[in-house]
Design an enzyme around this catalytic site. Structure first.
Site: not given
Length: 320
Positions: A14, A16, A142, A171-172, A193
């Protein structure tokens, strides 16, 4: 992938990348005959629990696994909870890989991250450098948990001959991202933003100087590459999935493209009291391009526009 029926289990289905793979499989011609795809989330099983993980595998009987599930967060959450990120992810990964081995899964493709690379390194980084030194101290918990997937893949291969491998996306971003400002990543945070600044007629505030460099990969491009890896890439060595070095952009350039895509006309402010994080993590996609030379990435500007349009259309229901 052989001739028998392929049952593909996607953990973190579920999120990205999971949603992007589902879109490619169901809507963009990514499904092959004889494939059965199952996209599962934390609602379907608790992957931090061995029994729950085993029950999931018993129920679905996967022949192939794409392992995306992880406890993830942005820079500021990582800084605060390094131990949690290490423990939870190590447990999840161990449960998924061991249960895959127990159930004689033919192939597992796990998802790593460029943050696993050493902080002190030469650029561009490539697949051979993962274990050359400690990762950046902002998210070492991580990073080390993700690094251990590579160690486990090699160990499963050497001890049992398992075909377990991993990919390292840069970076996805894309539809179904986490647009939360506290624990989302940089691009979805900027999109949220700008939207809010436009709606409230206030300045758009970018955290940091805007100078860090990043390679961004559109989630739908990454989905196509994940499916290619599942079908065609048989080494247990990791492979970086990324746009080329020349396609690297600054956070400032990314912010400007979001401003343009959202048609924001207000003031843009850079809050330099906020941390920039790592200045650059430039990755080489030479290995990918050698193996998959005809792959065409979606132009960054187009991908940002599609993501912004999706964000606006789904604002009431998305993760923010």
């Amino acid at each position: 992938m052989g001739d028998r029926k392929k049952v593909i289990l996607v953990t973190g289905g579920s999120g990205l990348v999971g949603k992007a793979i589902e879109t490619v499989v169901n809507e963009r011609g990514g499904r092959q005959e004889g494939e059965e795809w199952h996209f599962v989330s934390s609602k379907d099983a608790d992957l931090t629990n061995r029994e729950s993980t085993q029950e999931l595998f018993k129920r679905i009987k996967p022949t192939h696994v794409i392992h995306l599930a992880a406890l993830v967060g942005g820079l500021f959450r990582n800084l605060k909870y390094n131990l949690d990120f290490y423990r939870q992810n190590t447990i999840i990964n161990d449960n998924v890989l061991y249960t895959s081995y127990e159930n004689k899964v033919e192939k597992v493709v796990s998802c790593l991250s460029t943050c696993i690379f050493p902080d002190k390194t030469i650029y561009p980084i490539d697949e051979t450098m993962i274990h050359n030194g400690p990762p950046h101290n902002s998210n070492f918990g991580y990073a080390y948990a993700k690094r251990m997937i590579d160690v486990q893949n090699r160990a499963y291969h050497s001890q049992y001959g398992c075909k377990f491998t991993s990919v390292i996306p840069t970076n996805v971003f894309g539809p179904h991202d986490n647009f939360n400002l506290e624990d989302g990543h940089v691009l979805p945070g900027l999109i949220n933003k700008v939207y809010t600044a436009k709606k409230t007629n206030t300045p758009f505030v970018v955290w940091g100087t805007g100078s860090p460099l990043r390679q961004f990969i559109y989630s739908l491009d990454l989905a196509h590459l994940f499916i290619w890896v599942l079908r065609e890439y048989d080494s247990c060595d990791p492979i970086i999935l990324s746009v080329a070095e020349k396609d690297e952009v600054t956070i400032k350039q990314a912010a400007e493209m979001v401003v343009e895509a959202m048609e924001f006309k207000g003031e843009v402010v850079y809050d330099t009291t906020k941390s920039d994080g790592q200045h650059k993590k430039t990755a080489s996609n030479a290995k990918l391009m050698k193996l998959c030379p005809d792959f065409k990435f979606t132009p960054f500007k187009q991908a940002i526009k599609e993501t912004c349009d999706w964000f606006v259309a789904n604002y009431d229901t998305l993760r923010k």
